[in-house]
Design a protein around this motif. Structure first.
Motif, short mmCIF file in Angstrom:
data_model
loop_
_atom_site.label_atom_id
_atom_site.label_comp_id
_atom_site.label_asym_id
_atom_site.label_seq_id
_atom_site.Cartn_x
_atom_site.Cartn_y
_atom_site.Cartn_z
N VAL A 135 0.84 -1.19 0.00
CA VAL A 135 0.00 0.00 0.00
C VAL A 135 0.88 1.25 0.00
O VAL A 135 1.85 1.33 0.76
N ASN A 136 0.54 2.18 -0.84
CA ASN A 136 1.23 3.47 -0.83
C ASN A 136 0.81 4.22 0.44
O ASN A 136 -0.37 4.51 0.63
N PRO A 137 1.78 4.53 1.32
CA PRO A 137 1.41 5.11 2.61
C PRO A 137 0.91 6.54 2.53
O PRO A 137 0.36 7.05 3.52
N ILE A 138 1.08 7.19 1.39
CA ILE A 138 0.62 8.58 1.24
C ILE A 138 -0.80 8.63 0.68
O ILE A 138 -1.71 9.21 1.28
N MET A 139 -1.02 7.98 -0.46
CA MET A 139 -2.32 8.02 -1.12
C MET A 139 -3.26 6.90 -0.64
O MET A 139 -4.47 7.07 -0.61
N ARG A 140 -2.70 5.75 -0.35
CA ARG A 140 -3.45 4.57 0.12
C ARG A 140 -4.59 4.18 -0.83
O ARG A 140 -5.68 3.78 -0.41
N GLN A 141 -4.34 4.32 -2.11
CA GLN A 141 -5.35 3.97 -3.11
C GLN A 141 -5.68 2.48 -3.08
O GLN A 141 -6.79 2.08 -3.43
N GLU A 142 -4.73 1.66 -2.68
CA GLU A 142 -4.92 0.20 -2.70
C GLU A 142 -6.00 -0.26 -1.72
O GLU A 142 -6.55 -1.35 -1.88
N ILE A 143 -6.29 0.56 -0.71
CA ILE A 143 -7.34 0.18 0.25
C ILE A 143 -8.47 1.22 0.28
O ILE A 143 -9.18 1.33 1.27
N LYS A 144 -8.65 1.91 -0.83
CA LYS A 144 -9.73 2.92 -0.88
C LYS A 144 -11.10 2.28 -0.79
O LYS A 144 -12.08 2.95 -0.45
N TRP A 145 -11.18 0.98 -1.11
CA TRP A 145 -12.44 0.25 -1.04
C TRP A 145 -12.85 -0.05 0.40
O TRP A 145 -13.99 -0.45 0.67
N SER A 146 -11.94 0.13 1.35
CA SER A 146 -12.19 -0.27 2.73
C SER A 146 -12.49 0.94 3.62
O SER A 146 -11.81 1.97 3.54
N GLU A 147 -13.49 0.82 4.48
CA GLU A 147 -13.76 1.86 5.47
C GLU A 147 -12.65 1.89 6.52
O GLU A 147 -12.36 2.94 7.10
N TYR A 148 -12.07 0.73 6.77
CA TYR A 148 -10.95 0.64 7.71
C TYR A 148 -9.69 1.05 6.95
O TYR A 148 -9.29 0.39 6.00
N ARG A 149 -9.05 2.13 7.38
CA ARG A 149 -7.99 2.74 6.59
C ARG A 149 -6.59 2.44 7.11
O ARG A 149 -5.63 3.09 6.73
N LYS A 150 -6.48 1.46 7.97
CA LYS A 150 -5.17 1.08 8.48
C LYS A 150 -4.71 -0.22 7.84
O LYS A 150 -5.48 -0.93 7.19
N VAL A 151 -3.44 -0.53 8.04
CA VAL A 151 -2.91 -1.83 7.65
C VAL A 151 -2.31 -2.47 8.91
O VAL A 151 -1.94 -1.74 9.83
N PRO A 152 -2.27 -3.80 8.95
CA PRO A 152 -2.60 -4.74 7.89
C PRO A 152 -4.10 -5.02 7.78
O PRO A 152 -4.84 -4.91 8.75
#
Length: 378
Positions: A135-152
């Motif tokens: 996941v790009n830590p700045i834009m976080r486009q890879e998890i834009k589908w998720s309401e939960y915005r943290k990783v993992p």
């Protein structure tokens, strides 16, 4: 569950080994009627006239034939049992591999995140195949589908989402042990709790996240030693609540260490060219000052290395001299959590100092080997 599997395998194997169901009187009909007199060819041996020493002193009539028959029958039984055991073992291993392969896991992560490292340590140790999405830590486009915005975040079979590193590990471990429950049934046991901190920011936590949802018999098999379950939970929580907070103050301790840390982060993470340059220099500067604030927030010493050394030696002392891992001969979930947190410092000065000034090296190298060999594959 294991007993039922063995019964199924035994029932399945009977058509392949009809010899085992024969009565004693029928065995002689299965043995070739080979005559061993004179210069005839001995059964199962070389050329004409050759006879094994085993038969030299044995009469060739009456009881001798019965003895030879018994000998051949015994050998046949042994061979059948060996083949059946091998077949059962291979079938069980194949069934286990098929079950594990049904888990199509996708891990959304930052490689240098200690919580993500914990999850990778768990998955690798248990030999579970998974796909990584950095996941790009700045834009976080890879998890834009998720309401939960943290990783993992782990997505199972493209449908079931599991958040929080400790919930991911507890839910998957429960699934590996108790195959009668689905992941969907398991994760409802870790309800999401929303609250607001002192700054008014919403905080998400999860109940029971260090607890495995097992039956009494499953728990006894996994935790045969008294209080081993409580010990595992205690140190898993310690890794999340204390050890992880020692990482940033130590890897960003000085400007040069902060720059080296961000150089590693940019190299291993998912950044564009300009993002990488910005992150390396601006991020290093920002984290150097933030690490000072973290030092005061967590009441650390001026020399934060001493807090790191103290914590790591505390962990080693808890394992003791009689155990290879906290889990005994094999790592438990606490071992995997602590290893995962410490691993993110590899290649940095803080890691080298820790290895040199604490007693953690032997345990750490043993953990590294166990994970590389997937020793926890079930």
């Amino acid at each position: 569950m294991a007993t039922a599997s063995v019964r199924t395998l035994c029932a399945f194997s009977r058509p392949f080994f009809p010899l085992l169901s024969c009565r004693w009187g029928n065995f002689c009909n299965l043995v070739p009627r080979t005559h061993l007199r004179g210069s005839g060819r001995a059964y199962g041996t070389g050329g004409t006239g050759f006879r094994p020493r085993l038969w030299v002193g044995v009469p060739l009539r009456g009881g001798g034939r019965a003895l030879r028959c018994a000998f051949l029958v015994g050998g046949g039984l042994g061979l059948c049992y060996t083949l059946r055991s091998s077949f059962q073992r291979q079938l069980a291993e194949q069934k286990c591999d098929e079950q594990n392969n049904q888990l199509k896991l996708t891990l959304y992560q930052y490689k240098t995140c200690p919580f993500c490292s914990k999850v990778r340590a768990f998955l690798d140790y248990h030999g579970l195949p998974y796909e990584i999405v950095e996941v790009n830590p700045i834009m976080r486009q890879e998890i834009k589908w998720s309401e939960y915005r943290k990783v993992p975040v782990v997505v199972l079979n493209g449908t079931v989402q599991i958040n929080d590193s400790s919930v991911i590990i507890s839910a998957l471990k429960t699934y590996l042990i108790s195959r009668e429950k689905t992941i969907s049934q398991i994760i409802v046991c870790y309800p999401e709790l929303r609250s607001k901190n002192e700054k008014g920011k919403e905080v998400i936590e999860y109940s029971n996240k260090y607890w495995l949802m097992l039956t009494e018999n499953e728990s006894e098999n996994l935790y045969p030693e008294k209080d081993s379950r409580k010990e595992e939970m205690k140190w898993r929580q310690w890794a999340d609540d204390w050890l992880v907070h020692l990482i940033s103050p130590n890897v960003y301790r000085t400007p040069s260490e902060a720059l080296a840390s961000f150089d590693y982060i940019v190299h291993e993470g998912k950044f564009g060219f300009l993002e990488g340059i910005f992150a390396k220099y601006m991020g290093a500067s920002a984290m150097y000052f933030i690490s000072k604030r973290l030092k005061y927030r967590h009441n650390l010493q001026d020399d934060v290395r001493q807090d790191l050394y103290k914590a790591v030696n505390q962990w080693v002392s808890a394992i003791g001299k009689k155990r290879k891992f906290m889990g005994g001969s094999q790592p438990n979930l606490a071992d995997l959590a602590v290893y995962g947190v410490l691993r993110v410092m590899e290649g940095l000065q803080a890691f080298e100092d820790m290895m040199e000034n604490t007693k953690v090296k032997t345990w750490y190298q043993s953990m590294e080997k166990a994970i590389q060999l997937h020793e926890g594959k079930m």
